[in-house]
Design a protein around this motif. Structure first.
Motif, mmCIF file in Angstrom:
data_model
loop_
_atom_site.group_PDB
_atom_site.id
_atom_site.type_symbol
_atom_site.label_atom_id
_atom_site.label_comp_id
_atom_site.label_asym_id
_atom_site.label_seq_id
_atom_site.Cartn_x
_atom_site.Cartn_y
_atom_site.Cartn_z
ATOM 1 N N GLN A 462 0.858 -1.174 0.000
ATOM 2 C CA GLN A 462 0.000 0.000 0.000
ATOM 3 C C GLN A 462 0.899 1.230 0.000
ATOM 4 O OE1 GLN A 462 -2.273 -0.809 3.588
ATOM 5 N NE2 GLN A 462 -4.002 -1.531 2.386
ATOM 6 N N PRO A 463 0.926 1.988 -1.107
ATOM 7 C CA PRO A 463 1.844 3.134 -1.197
ATOM 8 C C PRO A 463 1.679 4.125 -0.059
ATOM 9 C CG PRO A 463 0.836 2.665 -3.335
ATOM 10 C CD PRO A 463 0.133 1.797 -2.340
ATOM 11 N N GLU A 464 0.434 4.257 0.460
ATOM 12 C CA GLU A 464 0.216 5.242 1.513
ATOM 13 C C GLU A 464 0.913 4.865 2.814
ATOM 14 O OE1 GLU A 464 -3.777 2.917 1.359
ATOM 15 O OE2 GLU A 464 -2.106 3.425 0.035
ATOM 16 N N GLN A 465 1.338 3.598 2.959
ATOM 17 C CA GLN A 465 2.058 3.213 4.177
ATOM 18 C C GLN A 465 3.357 4.002 4.301
ATOM 19 O OE1 GLN A 465 2.570 -1.043 4.047
ATOM 20 N NE2 GLN A 465 0.519 -1.467 4.853
ATOM 21 N N VAL A 466 4.081 4.117 3.200
ATOM 22 C CA VAL A 466 5.338 4.870 3.237
ATOM 23 C C VAL A 466 5.058 6.345 3.482
ATOM 24 C CG1 VAL A 466 7.353 5.576 1.895
ATOM 25 C CG2 VAL A 466 6.557 3.209 1.785
ATOM 26 N N ASP A 467 4.004 6.878 2.856
ATOM 27 C CA ASP A 467 3.645 8.280 3.078
ATOM 28 C C ASP A 467 3.324 8.523 4.553
ATOM 29 O OD1 ASP A 467 3.920 8.740 0.365
ATOM 30 O OD2 ASP A 467 1.800 8.378 -0.053
ATOM 31 N N ALA A 468 2.570 7.598 5.155
ATOM 32 C CA ALA A 468 2.227 7.734 6.571
ATOM 33 C C ALA A 468 3.477 7.652 7.438
ATOM 34 C CB ALA A 468 1.224 6.667 6.969
ATOM 35 N N LEU A 469 4.375 6.722 7.116
ATOM 36 C CA LEU A 469 5.601 6.581 7.902
ATOM 37 C C LEU A 469 6.443 7.851 7.837
ATOM 38 C CD1 LEU A 469 6.707 2.909 7.110
ATOM 39 C CD2 LEU A 469 5.850 3.797 9.288
ATOM 40 N N GLU A 470 6.452 8.513 6.695
ATOM 41 C CA GLU A 470 7.238 9.745 6.584
ATOM 42 C C GLU A 470 6.665 10.838 7.481
ATOM 43 O OE1 GLU A 470 7.256 10.454 2.406
ATOM 44 O OE2 GLU A 470 8.947 9.097 2.019
ATOM 45 N N LEU A 471 5.340 10.886 7.610
ATOM 46 C CA LEU A 471 4.721 11.847 8.515
ATOM 47 C C LEU A 471 5.031 11.490 9.969
ATOM 48 C CD1 LEU A 471 1.239 12.254 6.784
ATOM 49 C CD2 LEU A 471 3.107 13.912 6.818
ATOM 50 N N ILE A 472 4.957 10.195 10.293
ATOM 51 C CA ILE A 472 5.255 9.747 11.656
ATOM 52 C C ILE A 472 6.728 9.949 11.969
ATOM 53 C CG2 ILE A 472 5.253 7.729 13.190
ATOM 54 C CD1 ILE A 472 2.825 6.710 11.521
ATOM 55 N N GLN A 473 7.555 9.802 10.961
ATOM 56 C CA GLN A 473 8.994 10.035 11.131
ATOM 57 C C GLN A 473 9.239 11.449 11.671
ATOM 58 O OE1 GLN A 473 11.260 10.417 7.397
ATOM 59 N NE2 GLN A 473 12.610 8.801 8.166
ATOM 60 N N SER A 474 8.516 12.406 11.116
ATOM 61 C CA SER A 474 8.642 13.793 11.576
ATOM 62 C C SER A 474 8.100 13.948 12.992
ATOM 63 C CB SER A 474 7.895 14.720 10.617
ATOM 64 O OG SER A 474 7.918 16.048 11.069
ATOM 65 N N ASP A 475 6.976 13.254 13.295
ATOM 66 C CA ASP A 475 6.393 13.326 14.639
ATOM 67 C C ASP A 475 7.353 12.783 15.685
ATOM 68 O OD1 ASP A 475 4.048 14.413 13.672
ATOM 69 O OD2 ASP A 475 3.016 12.479 13.540
ATOM 70 N N TRP A 476 7.935 11.619 15.396
ATOM 71 C CA TRP A 476 8.792 10.976 16.399
ATOM 72 C C TRP A 476 10.119 11.710 16.571
ATOM 73 C CZ3 TRP A 476 7.989 4.975 15.491
ATOM 74 C CH2 TRP A 476 6.718 4.638 15.963
ATOM 75 N N ALA A 477 10.516 12.485 15.555
ATOM 76 C CA ALA A 477 11.721 13.294 15.716
ATOM 77 C C ALA A 477 11.539 14.289 16.862
ATOM 78 C CB ALA A 477 12.033 14.022 14.413
ATOM 79 N N LYS A 478 10.281 14.708 17.078
ATOM 80 C CA LYS A 478 9.989 15.638 18.170
ATOM 81 C C LYS A 478 10.077 14.953 19.536
ATOM 82 C CE LYS A 478 6.972 18.183 15.056
ATOM 83 N NZ LYS A 478 5.559 18.492 14.685
ATOM 84 N N LEU A 479 10.115 13.617 19.518
ATOM 85 C CA LEU A 479 10.334 12.864 20.753
ATOM 86 C C LEU A 479 11.806 12.542 20.959
ATOM 87 C CD1 LEU A 479 7.431 10.231 20.526
ATOM 88 C CD2 LEU A 479 7.404 12.449 21.664
ATOM 89 N N GLY A 480 12.632 12.924 19.972
ATOM 90 C CA GLY A 480 14.054 12.591 20.048
ATOM 91 C C GLY A 480 14.366 11.202 19.547
#
Length: 639
Positions: A462-480
Motif C-alpha cells: 500500500q503506497p500510503e504506508q510509506v507516506d504515513a511513515l514519513e509523517l510519523i517520522q517527523s512526529d517521532w523526531a519531536k520525541l528525540g
C-alpha cells in the motif's frame, strides 16, 4: 448488528432445515429458460445433462434484486497483481458449507442443514443430488476422504489435523451417518468450527475424493502412481497429491470444484479464464440457476499499472489493488469509459497500523518495546489527524487498531485511549522509562549510549504506508527518536519478524473489525506466527508448544487465557465479557499502534454490471470482499 448464533439458538439446533428462499419455502420448478444459453446448447447437443439432473433436489434459493430483468451471459473482467491471485475466484465465488450474508449472520449454503448441540456436536446434512463441477456426486465420502486420508495421513499432514479441528489438543469423533450426513463430536465446545467453515480462506473439510484417490498411495495402483510422480517431477506421491489438491488456490483446472466458476487456465499465465460451474447449487427466486455471468477473466497486470489500466476501462469490477489515493484518477475517466467509482467502508481494525515486535532480538529495542510506557509514548507522539487529513482528506477514523464503530462491542475509549496527540505526555513517559539523555542534536540516547533509531519495515503493498511513515517520522523526531524506513516484501517481512530481526512493521489492523461476541477473538491473543507484534508467541500457540516460546508478559498471558476461556464459554454473556476484557487490555497496553481506520475503498463498477451494492463494507474476513453480496447474482447488460 445481530449476534451470530446465540447460545439459546444453538441449543435449539440453530441451523434447522433451510432452503433459503425468503420465507423458507421451496423453489418452484425451474422455468424453461432457467439456465444459461451456453449450457442449454450443451444439453441440446447431449454433452451435458438437463438442468433438473444438475441441480440438487433442494437448491439454495437466493433473493436476487431485479431477477426478472437479469440476463445470462458475458465475461466479467477484473485485474490482479500476480498469478497467485487466481485464488480470488474462490474468494469472490464464496460458496461455503455455511456462509455469511450481508447481515453477517451464518446460514447453510453448500450444506442443506446443520444441527448443533452444545457447540460440541455438529451434524452436517448435504443436499440430495448435489454434484461437483465435473458431475460426480458430492457425498459424505468426500468428507471421510479428507479426514481419514488427508488430515490424518502422516505423509500428507505431518502435523496432524488442522488446529481448528482440535479442542485441547484432541480431535473430534468423526462419523459417516449415511451418504448425505456426517457428524463431528468434540468432548468440549468448539465455537470456532462454524465461523472457520465460513471464512474467506475457509477450513476445507472435504475434498473431491473421486479425483484425488488416483494420486493417493492408499488407493492408486503403485506402478501408475510412480509413473505420474516421475512425470510430474515430484519428490514422492505426497508432493504430487499436494499439487493436485488446491481447492483454495484454484490453480488446478482438473480439480473438481463446488464454486460458481471454475478455473480453466493453468499457471503461468497473464489471462486466467474462470468458467461457470454447470452444477452450481444456487438458483434465484424464479428458479433460474446461478451464476448469471458465463466467465470471469482475471488479467494479471503490473501492480504499479493496475490503477491506470482500471481507469482506462480495462476492468468491469475492481477493488483489490486499488487505494484511496487512486480515487481522483478513477473518477477523472469514469464517464469516458462508462464505469462508476463507489466508496465502501473498509472493515479492518486499522488501515495503517504499526506493530512493535515484542519478540525482537534487538538488544536496544527489545527491552524498550516490552515497556508499556515506551509503546504508549510512541502512540501519543503521532499526529493522527494530520495523517488522516493529508492522506485521506479526513475521511478515515484516527485512532487505535480496534473493532469498528459498527460493531456491537465498540466503545469510544477503545479507539482513543493513548491515541491522542500529546507530545508533552509522550516525552514525559520516555523520560520515565529512563531515556533521559540526549545528544547535542536532541536525539535521545539508548542504553548503549547511541542515538535511538528505530527501523520501520513495510512490504510496500500500500503506497500510503510509506507516506504515513514519513509523517510519523517527523512526529517521532519531536520525541528525540529517529525513524528509518525499510521497504521489504510480505514473505521477507514475516520471516524477519519471526526470526527477531525486525523491530517495527507496518501492516493493516484486525482483519475483522465488525466482530460480535460470538466470533472467535483469534487475533486478540498470541495465536499465529504471522502476527507481527508477537510472532514467536504465536508460533508457540500454533504448534501446541512444539516451537516458539510462551508469552512472558502478564497481559499477553492473560489474553491467551481469555481466548481459551472464550472457547469454553457457556453463554453469550460470558463471551461478551471476555471480548470486553480483551479489548480493554489492547487499548491499555498498546500492543499495536493504530494510526487511522475506516479508510474508504474505491470500487470500480462498470455501467453494464448490475447488483453490486452502491454502499457496502469491504472486508476480507468475514465477507470475502464481494462474496457476501452474492457475485453469482451479478449480471451484465449485453454488449
Amino acid at each position: 448488528m445481530a449476534r451470530l448464533f446465540s447460545q439459546a439458538a444453538r441449543c435449539a439446533a440453530i441451523l434447522s432445515i433451510m432452503v433459503l428462499s425468503g420465507g423458507g419455502t421451496a423453489v418452484a420448478a425451474a422455468p424453461a429458460d432457467g439456465q444459461a444459453p451456453i449450457l442449454a446448447e450443451k444439453v441440446a447437443a447431449g454433452t451435458l445433462p438437463p438442468l433438473a439432473d444438475r441441480l440438487p433436489g433442494t437448491p439454495r434459493v437466493m433473493q436476487v434484486p431485479g431477477a426478472d430483468r437479469a440476463v445470462y451471459g458475458g465475461e466479467l473482467r477484473t485485474l490482479v497483481r500476480s498469478a497467485k491471485d487466481v485464488k480470488l475466484a474462490f474468494v469472490y465465488g464464496y460458496a461455503r458449507l455455511v456462509g455469511y450474508g450481508p447481515d453477517y449472520q451464518l446460514a447453510p449454503d453448500i450444506l442443506e442443514k446443520v444441527d448443533v448441540q452444545e457447540d460440541r456436536v455438529f451434524t452436517l446434512h448435504l443436499r440430495e443430488g448435489h454434484r461437483w463441477s465435473d458431475g460426480h456426486p458430492f457425498t459424505a465420502e468426500d468428507f471421510r476422504y479428507w479426514w481419514d486420508d488427508v488430515a490424518n495421513n502422516a505423509e500428507l499432514s505431518p502435523s496432524g489435523p488442522p488446529r481448528d479441528m482440535l479442542v485441547d489438543g484432541k480431535p473430534p469423533l468423526f462419523e459417516v451417518l449415511d451418504d448425505r450426513t456426517v457428524r463431528y463430536s468434540w468432548e468440549k465446545p468448539n465455537p470456532v468450527f462454524l465461523p472457520r467453515l465460513a471464512g474467506a480462506a475457509p477450513l476445507l473439510i472435504y475434498r473431491p475424493a473421486h479425483y484425488l484417490k488416483q494420486f493417493h498411495a492408499r488407493y492408486a495402483e503403485a506402478a501408475a502412481l510412480q509413473r505420474m510422480t516421475g512425470e510430474a517431477q515430484a519428490a514422492n506421491w505426497a508432493v504430487l497429491h499436494d499439487r493436485e489438491d488446491n481447492l483454495y488456490n484454484s490453480d488446478n483446472p482438473d480439480l473438481p470444484s463446488l464454486q460458481p466458476w471454475t478455473v480453466q487456465t493453468r499457471k503461468p499465465a497473464e489471462r486466467f479464464v474462470i468458467e461457470r460451474n454447470p452444477y452450481f447449487h444456487r438458483v434465484d427466486q424464479r428458479g433460474r440457476q446461478l451464476p448469471y455471468i458465463d466467465r470471469l477473466i482475471l488479467l494479471v497486470v503490473n501492480p504499479g499499472l493496475l490503477a491506470a489500466k482500471a481507469a482506462r476501462g480495462e476492468a468491469d469490477l475492481a477493488a483489490r489493488g486499488l487505494t484511496f489515493q487512486d480515487t481522483p484518477l478513477l473518477r477523472e475517466h469514469a464517464a469516458e469509459f462508462s464505469y462508476q467509482v463507489r466508496l465502501w467502508r473498509q472493515a479492518t481494525g486499522g488501515h495503517i497500523v504499526l506493530y512493535p515486535n515484542l519478540n525482537t532480538s534487538d538488544p536496544v529495542w527489545g527491552p524498550l518495546l516490552r515497556d508499556v510506557r515506551v509503546r504508549r509514548a510512541l502512540s501519543l507522539g503521532i499526529d493522527r489527524d494530520a495523517v488522516n487529513e493529508f492522506l485521506f482528506f479526513g475521511l478515515g477514523r484516527p485512532g487505535n487498531n480496534t473493532v469498528m464503530e459498527e460493531s456491537p462491542l465498540f466503545e469510544p475509549h477503545y479507539r482513543h485511549e493513548w491515541a491522542v496527540h500529546d507530545l508533552e505526555k509522550a516525552n514525559a513517559l520516555l523520560d520515565e522509562a529512563g531515556l533521559t539523555v540526549r545528544d547535542a542534536q536532541g536525539w535521545r540516547l539508548g542504553p548503549d549510549g547511541k542515538p535511538l533509531e528505530i527501523v520501520a519495515e513495510t512490504a510496500g503493498e500500500q503506497p500510503e504506508q510509506v507516506d504515513a511513515l514519513e509523517l510519523i517520522q517527523s512526529d517521532w523526531a519531536k520525541l528525540g527518536i529517529e525513524m528509518a524506513i525499510r521497504p521489504s516484501h510480505r514473505d521477507t517481512l514475516r520471516g524477519r519478524a519471526l526470526s527477531g530481526e525486525s523491530v517495527l512493521s507496518v501492516w493493516p489492523g484486525l482483519t475483522n473489525g465488525l466482530v460480535t461476541a460470538d466470533m472467535p477473538p483469534l487475533e486478540m491473543a498470541p495465536n499465529s506466527q504471522i502476527d507481527f507484534q508477537w510472532p514467536v508467541w504465536g508460533l508457540h500457540a500454533e504448534t501446541a508448544g512444539a516451537s516458539g516460546t510462551p508469552p512472558d508478559l502478564p497481559e499477553a498471558r492473560e489474553l491467551s487465557e481469555l481466548y481459551a476461556a472464550w472457547k469454553e464459554a457457556k453463554s453469550a454473556g460470558e463471551r461478551d465479557e471476555i471480548w470486553t476484557r480483551m479489548l480493554q487490555i489492547h487499548a491499555d497496553q498498546v500492543f499495536t499502534i493504530g494510526v487511522v481506520a475506516g479508510v474508504p475503498q474505491p470500487v470500480l463498477v462498470s455501467d453494464r454490471l448490475h447488483n453490486v451494492p452502491e454502499e457496502a463494507v469491504y472486508s476480507f474476513d468475514p465477507g470475502a470482499f464481494f462474496g457476501v453480496y452474492n457475485p453469482p447474482g451479478f449480471w451484465l447488460d449485453p454488449k
